[in-house]
Design a protein around this motif. Structure first.
Motif, PDB file in Angstrom:
ATOM      1  N   LEU A  75       0.718  -1.290   0.138  1.00  0.00           N
ATOM      2  CA  LEU A  75       0.001  -0.178   0.100  1.00  0.00           C
ATOM      3  C   LEU A  75       1.014   1.368   0.070  1.00  0.00           C
ATOM      4  N   TYR A  76       1.893   1.299   0.728  1.00  0.00           N
ATOM      5  CA  TYR A  76       2.710   2.533   0.948  1.00  0.00           C
ATOM      6  C   TYR A  76       3.570   2.649  -0.472  1.00  0.00           C
ATOM      7  N   THR A  77       3.926   1.892  -1.245  1.00  0.00           N
ATOM      8  CA  THR A  77       4.311   1.800  -2.474  1.00  0.00           C
ATOM      9  C   THR A  77       3.600   2.118  -3.382  1.00  0.00           C
ATOM     10  N   VAL A  78       2.153   1.904  -3.566  1.00  0.00           N
ATOM     11  CA  VAL A  78       1.113   2.339  -4.322  1.00  0.00           C
ATOM     12  C   VAL A  78       0.939   4.015  -3.932  1.00  0.00           C
ATOM     13  N   ALA A  79       0.929   4.212  -2.827  1.00  0.00           N
ATOM     14  CA  ALA A  79       0.707   5.869  -2.466  1.00  0.00           C
ATOM     15  C   ALA A  79       2.028   6.581  -3.022  1.00  0.00           C
TER      16      ALA A  79
END
Length: 417
Positions: free
Chosen positions: A117-121
């Motif tokens: 999720l952090y990478t997507v954001a």
């Protein structure tokens, strides 16, 4: 003398560690070196952490063989999270959803899910981040409803951590964009300074070239005329040698050489000055001005020209005065060189309508037809343009040659010397 206290090894190590952390935060994740290798190591650490949580945390059944397979498989796509963040997240969700449906330890896949999720954001636009986060929460709650309503409610309560991870990624992305914009502006400012420095150096070289041309052409022309006078006196009547005329001609030559040497030294001092390469105006030395016009007229008279000079202006800006001086100098040089023996030259400078009007005319024959043009007229026009003025030159209707220039007295152009 007291010894200088050196920083401790621990302080130095902490400083270097902080620098590495800030470099990692500021670095674009899509262009970071060794990305796959580092993310493989991250996936391994996350898998070990997930295994420890699955073994020692009691918020579901301990994974069986299928559960361990799904849990470890969820970490396999992480090495490629930077290149394909949405695909990696989809693969992790595809493994985690049945894992939760089997009611295994529900907190075990959390590290891998949060990393994805952090990478997507941090790599995508905020709108995409919001949509992905909403979809992941909705899917997770739907899966947990198949287990129990209580588990779904608990998951909904802790969904704030998902939002926090997403906001952290968005914040880091904006921070990186801000740092990149600062670096880009600094590089652009540096390029602008370098271009400005190169422009100033080019302008200074052009100014020096014009000065040397005007100085050498004027001095060499006068020396040539004065040498011809001395030679004529020596060869006209050897038995009745006019020693006074010869001595005067030689004295004129010596005076012309001394004057040229002094002005040449002043011009070349610019090349020796340390700040000249940076376009420093202070390194250019004093500019010639209107107060030097009588010396030009006297030098032309010594070369045989009959010069009549009229100056009806008290003061002019330094750049305008220097441009007028050089224009008159070049015009007198051309008159002595091309107008024939003993030309009558009229020099007039007056102020009209906020501008300095310069006129130099002679009654000579002008340059020979078919001759090779020099740089005198080009240089005079450049000097006039450098202060926002204009210059015209050509034969006169009644014979002879005339140079006229109009130089604004309110110019803010560059200094010309």
């Amino acid at each position: 003398m007291m010894p200088v206290q050196q920083p401790t090894t621990a302080a130095t190590s902490r400083s270097r560690t902080a620098e590495r952390v800030m470099a990692a935060v500021n670095r674009d994740p899509l262009t970071a070196p060794h990305a796959v290798r580092n993310d493989t190591l991250l996936a391994f650490v996350a898998a070990v952490l997930a295994a420890g949580i699955a073994l020692f945390v009691d918020d579901g059944r301990e994974p069986d063989a299928l559960g361990w397979t799904l849990l470890l498989a969820a970490h396999a796509p992480l090495p490629w999270r930077r290149r394909r963040p949405l695909l990696v997240l989809a693969l992790i969700v595809a493994c985690v959803a049945p894992y939760h449906a089997l009611d295994h330890v529900h907190s075990a896949p959390t590290p891998a899910t949060y990393i994805a999720l952090y990478t997507v954001a941090v790599t995508g636009r905020p709108l995409r981040t919001v949509l992905v986060g909403t979809g992941v929460i909705a899917l997770s709650v739907s899966v947990m409803l198949t287990v129990s309503a209580h588990e779904a409610l608990e998951l909904l309560k802790i969904s704030g951590w998902v939002v926090a991870v997403l906001f952290c990624g968005v914040d880091v992305r904006f921070y990186r964009q801000y740092v990149a914009s600062i670096v880009e502006r600094a590089e652009r400012a540096e390029r602008t300074r370098e271009e400005e420095a190169r422009r100033r150096v080019a302008e200074e070289r052009l100014r020096i070239a014009r000065d040397l041309h005007d100085l050498l052409a004027h001095s060499i022309t006068l020396i040539g005329v004065q040498t011809s006078v001395a030679a004529h006196v020596l060869s006209a009547d050897p038995e009745r040698l006019d020693r006074e005329a010869v001595a005067k001609a030689l004295d004129d030559i010596a005076e012309t050489c001394r004057s040229a040497r002094g002005e040449l030294r002043t011009t070349l001092e610019v090349l020796r000055a340390h700040d000249a390469a940076h376009g420093s105006a202070d390194a250019r030395g004093p500019l010639p001005g209107l107060d030097g016009l009588p010396d030009l007229a006297e030098a032309a008279r010594l070369a045989g020209a009959r010069v009549e000079q009229t100056v009806r202006i008290r003061h002019a800006p330094p750049a305008v005065g220097a441009a007028a001086y050089r224009i008159v100098q070049e015009a007198l040089t051309n008159a002595v060189r091309h107008a024939g023996p003993g030309p009558a030259v009229r020099v007039a400078l007056d102020e009209r309508a906020g501008a300095l009007h310069v006129s130099v005319s002679d009654d000579g024959a002008g340059p020979a037809a078919g001759g090779t043009p020099g740089f005198g007229l080009v240089g005079m026009r450049e000097r006039a343009r450098s202060v926002g003025g204009t210059l015209d030159a050509g034969p006169r209707a009644g014979g002879g040659f005339e140079v006229t220039a109009v130089l604004p007295l309110t110019t803010t152009g560059e200094r010309t010397g």
